[in-house]
Design a protein around this motif. Structure first.
Motif, PDB file in Angstrom:
ATOM      1  N   UNK A 191       0.842  -1.183   0.000  1.00 13.04           N
ATOM      2  CA  UNK A 191       0.000   0.000   0.000  1.00 13.04           C
ATOM      3  C   UNK A 191       0.879   1.235   0.000  1.00 13.04           C
ATOM      4  N   UNK A 192       0.782   2.026  -1.065  1.00 10.55           N
ATOM      5  CA  UNK A 192       1.519   3.285  -1.166  1.00 10.55           C
ATOM      6  C   UNK A 192       0.636   4.411  -0.645  1.00 10.55           C
ATOM      7  N   UNK A 193       1.129   5.096   0.378  1.00 10.49           N
ATOM      8  CA  UNK A 193       0.353   6.123   1.057  1.00 10.49           C
ATOM      9  C   UNK A 193       1.101   7.448   0.969  1.00 10.49           C
ATOM     10  N   UNK A 194       0.385   8.501   0.577  1.00 11.27           N
ATOM     11  CA  UNK A 194       0.921   9.856   0.560  1.00 11.27           C
ATOM     12  C   UNK A 194       0.050  10.721   1.455  1.00 11.27           C
ATOM     13  N   UNK A 195       0.654  11.257   2.509  1.00 11.49           N
ATOM     14  CA  UNK A 195      -0.071  12.032   3.504  1.00 11.49           C
ATOM     15  C   UNK A 195       0.511  13.440   3.540  1.00 11.49           C
ATOM     16  N   UNK A 196      -0.254  14.444   3.202  1.00 13.30           N
ATOM     17  CA  UNK A 196       0.262  15.828   3.328  1.00 13.30           C
ATOM     18  C   UNK A 196       0.492  16.189   4.796  1.00 13.30           C
ATOM     19  N   UNK A 197       1.514  16.944   5.048  1.00 14.97           N
ATOM     20  CA  UNK A 197       1.808  17.356   6.416  1.00 14.97           C
ATOM     21  C   UNK A 197       0.732  18.281   6.971  1.00 14.97           C
ATOM     22  N   UNK A 198      -0.047  18.909   6.110  1.00 21.25           N
ATOM     23  CA  UNK A 198      -1.122  19.780   6.582  1.00 21.25           C
ATOM     24  C   UNK A 198      -2.257  18.998   7.222  1.00 21.25           C
ATOM     25  N   UNK A 199      -2.326  17.685   7.030  1.00 20.47           N
ATOM     26  CA  UNK A 199      -3.393  16.859   7.598  1.00 20.47           C
ATOM     27  C   UNK A 199      -3.076  16.395   9.024  1.00 20.47           C
ATOM     28  N   UNK A 200      -1.879  16.595   9.493  1.00 25.48           N
ATOM     29  CA  UNK A 200      -1.520  16.162  10.844  1.00 25.48           C
ATOM     30  C   UNK A 200      -2.110  17.140  11.858  1.00 25.48           C
ATOM     31  N   UNK A 201      -2.739  16.611  12.892  1.00 24.04           N
ATOM     32  CA  UNK A 201      -3.351  17.432  13.929  1.00 24.04           C
ATOM     33  C   UNK A 201      -2.565  17.320  15.220  1.00 24.04           C
ATOM     34  N   UNK A 202      -2.663  18.353  16.040  1.00 32.11           N
ATOM     35  CA  UNK A 202      -1.884  18.455  17.266  1.00 32.11           C
ATOM     36  C   UNK A 202      -2.618  17.791  18.423  1.00 32.11           C
ATOM     37  N   UNK A 203      -1.884  17.025  19.218  1.00 31.65           N
ATOM     38  CA  UNK A 203      -2.423  16.399  20.426  1.00 31.65           C
ATOM     39  C   UNK A 203      -1.353  16.443  21.504  1.00 31.65           C
ATOM     40  N   UNK A 204      -1.797  16.293  22.742  1.00 29.85           N
ATOM     41  CA  UNK A 204      -0.901  16.287  23.887  1.00 29.85           C
ATOM     42  C   UNK A 204      -1.367  15.215  24.854  1.00 29.85           C
ATOM     43  N   UNK A 205      -0.497  14.241  25.112  1.00 31.00           N
ATOM     44  CA  UNK A 205      -0.807  13.134  26.010  1.00 31.00           C
ATOM     45  C   UNK A 205      -2.082  12.401  25.598  1.00 31.00           C
ATOM     46  N   UNK A 206      -2.255  12.229  24.293  1.00 30.74           N
ATOM     47  CA  UNK A 206      -3.394  11.489  23.778  1.00 30.74           C
ATOM     48  C   UNK A 206      -4.669  12.279  23.635  1.00 30.74           C
ATOM     49  N   UNK A 207      -4.654  13.574  23.886  1.00 27.49           N
ATOM     50  CA  UNK A 207      -5.856  14.396  23.796  1.00 27.49           C
ATOM     51  C   UNK A 207      -5.678  15.432  22.699  1.00 27.49           C
ATOM     52  N   UNK A 208      -6.657  15.507  21.803  1.00 24.22           N
ATOM     53  CA  UNK A 208      -6.612  16.472  20.718  1.00 24.22           C
ATOM     54  C   UNK A 208      -6.802  17.875  21.286  1.00 24.22           C
ATOM     55  N   UNK A 209      -5.959  18.786  20.888  1.00 23.57           N
ATOM     56  CA  UNK A 209      -5.993  20.143  21.411  1.00 23.57           C
ATOM     57  C   UNK A 209      -6.992  21.010  20.646  1.00 23.57           C
ATOM     58  N   UNK A 210      -7.618  21.925  21.379  1.00 24.50           N
ATOM     59  CA  UNK A 210      -8.562  22.847  20.746  1.00 24.50           C
ATOM     60  C   UNK A 210      -7.840  23.826  19.825  1.00 24.50           C
ATOM     61  N   UNK A 211      -6.725  24.329  20.263  1.00 16.69           N
ATOM     62  CA  UNK A 211      -5.943  25.252  19.449  1.00 16.69           C
ATOM     63  C   UNK A 211      -4.933  24.448  18.637  1.00 16.69           C
ATOM     64  N   UNK A 212      -5.108  24.482  17.338  1.00 17.70           N
ATOM     65  CA  UNK A 212      -4.244  23.734  16.441  1.00 17.70           C
ATOM     66  C   UNK A 212      -3.198  24.665  15.829  1.00 17.70           C
ATOM     67  N   UNK A 213      -2.014  24.093  15.587  1.00 16.41           N
ATOM     68  CA  UNK A 213      -0.917  24.839  14.993  1.00 16.41           C
ATOM     69  C   UNK A 213      -0.277  23.990  13.903  1.00 16.41           C
ATOM     70  N   UNK A 214       0.347  24.653  12.977  1.00 15.56           N
ATOM     71  CA  UNK A 214       1.034  23.953  11.894  1.00 15.56           C
ATOM     72  C   UNK A 214       2.290  23.265  12.431  1.00 15.56           C
ATOM     73  N   UNK A 215       2.665  22.205  11.777  1.00 13.61           N
ATOM     74  CA  UNK A 215       3.857  21.454  12.149  1.00 13.61           C
ATOM     75  C   UNK A 215       5.102  22.202  11.702  1.00 13.61           C
ATOM     76  N   UNK A 216       6.065  22.326  12.612  1.00  6.81           N
ATOM     77  CA  UNK A 216       7.350  22.943  12.275  1.00  6.81           C
ATOM     78  C   UNK A 216       8.207  21.919  11.534  1.00  6.81           C
TER      79      UNK A 216
END
Length: 296
Positions: free
Chosen positions: A222-247
């Motif tokens: 399976x060839x998978x291409x995932x844009x980095x813009x689709x990654x969401x921010x979480x902390x200790x397994x909890x999705x954060x309300x305020x999202x930021x772009x990946x550095x």
């Protein structure tokens, strides 16, 4: 607390010390004590007995780090990461990890819930013809009976953070790419891809970017291409309300986590992990960003 920590005798007089200084007299590491899980015995070994000094390994380490320092100095004059500047600017794809020998597995770390008393097992080895990485094991979501842990059942394959000379932290610079390219073969389970980047504040050390990878199973790759813009921010397994772009210029590690609460065997085979620059993808971030001080 022992009487020795409570008081000291000096010239026939009794001196009372506050409890804050008692760990200093006992030789403890911290004022607040060392955290131990329920049922774990206390380690009373003095720190100086844990030191293992080897003169031959010391000389070997000095040669290794000075060699890395020499390479860093030379690469600064040649270009980014030791390559000419025109190759760096025209680069469209880059293979970061490919498993073509036993040495490639030393760049990865496997961990399970056994660290917290769980029963899951995970192992990593080379696949067929020594050209792939095979992560396999058994998942068990039964929590340990320690009276504290409520959830369990996970396994993780994580890359080691690159180190420069003298064990200085080093980061991956992926700012020239916008898509993660994987070639995997799973068993139908959903896996979570984790990317950890360098943070600005110390309380953000548990922040991590995630994306769910749904494998289809079967004998086909399976060839998978995932844009980095689709990654969401979480902390200790909890999705954060305020999202930021990946550095992308300060990436530390990448990992694969399984925790779907389905007890039983699992396996994930990875051929390579690469980066690519998709010109057709222009999205900066896929999730809504909030303003802290919105304009009135």
């Amino acid at each position: 607390m022992s009487p020795f920590c409570r008081s000291l005798t000096r010239r026939g007089r009794l001196l009372t010390l506050p409890p804050l200084f008692c760990p200093l007299l006992r030789g403890k590491k911290t004022f607040y004590g060392e955290y131990r899980r329920p049922g774990q015995p206390r380690d009373n070994t003095p720190p100086w007995k844990k030191i293992r000094f080897d003169f031959a390994k010391g000389v070997e380490g000095i040669q290794k780090h000075f060699g890395l320092l020499k390479d860093e100095i030379v690469q600064r004059f040649e270009g980014p990461e030791g390559r000419p500047l025109h190759e760096h600017l025209l680069e469209q794809t880059r293979v970061m990890w490919e498993f073509r020998g036993q040495e490639s597995l030393h760049q990865w770390v496997v961990s399970t819930d056994r660290e917290i008393g769980g029963r899951s097992e995970a192992y990593v080895k080379l696949g067929r013809n020594n050209t792939t990485c095979l992560l396999y094991g058994t998942l068990c979501s039964t929590p340990p009976r320690d009276g504290e842990t409520r959830y369990s059942g996970y396994c993780t394959l994580r890359s080691k953070q690159p180190l420069a000379s003298f064990d200085r932290k080093k980061h991956y610079d992926w700012s020239s790419f916008n898509t993660l390219h994987l070639r995997v073969r799973g068993d139908g389970r959903p896996w979570m891809i984790n990317i950890a980047a360098e943070t600005y504040f110390s309380h953000q050390q548990d922040d991590i970017y995630n994306y769910f990878l749904y494998t289809r199973g079967g004998p086909y790759w399976q060839d998978v291409k995932i844009p980095f813009s689709k990654f969401f921010l979480s902390s200790r397994g909890r999705i954060q309300d305020e999202q930021y772009c990946l550095w992308l210029d300060k990436v530390n590690t990448i990992g694969f986590t399984l925790g779907d609460k389905a007890d039983g065997p699992f396996q994930l085979e990875i051929d390579f992990i690469a980066l690519c620059n998709d010109r057709a993808h222009t999205e900066e971030f896929a999730y809504e960003l909030y303003k802290r001080n919105p304009e009135v």
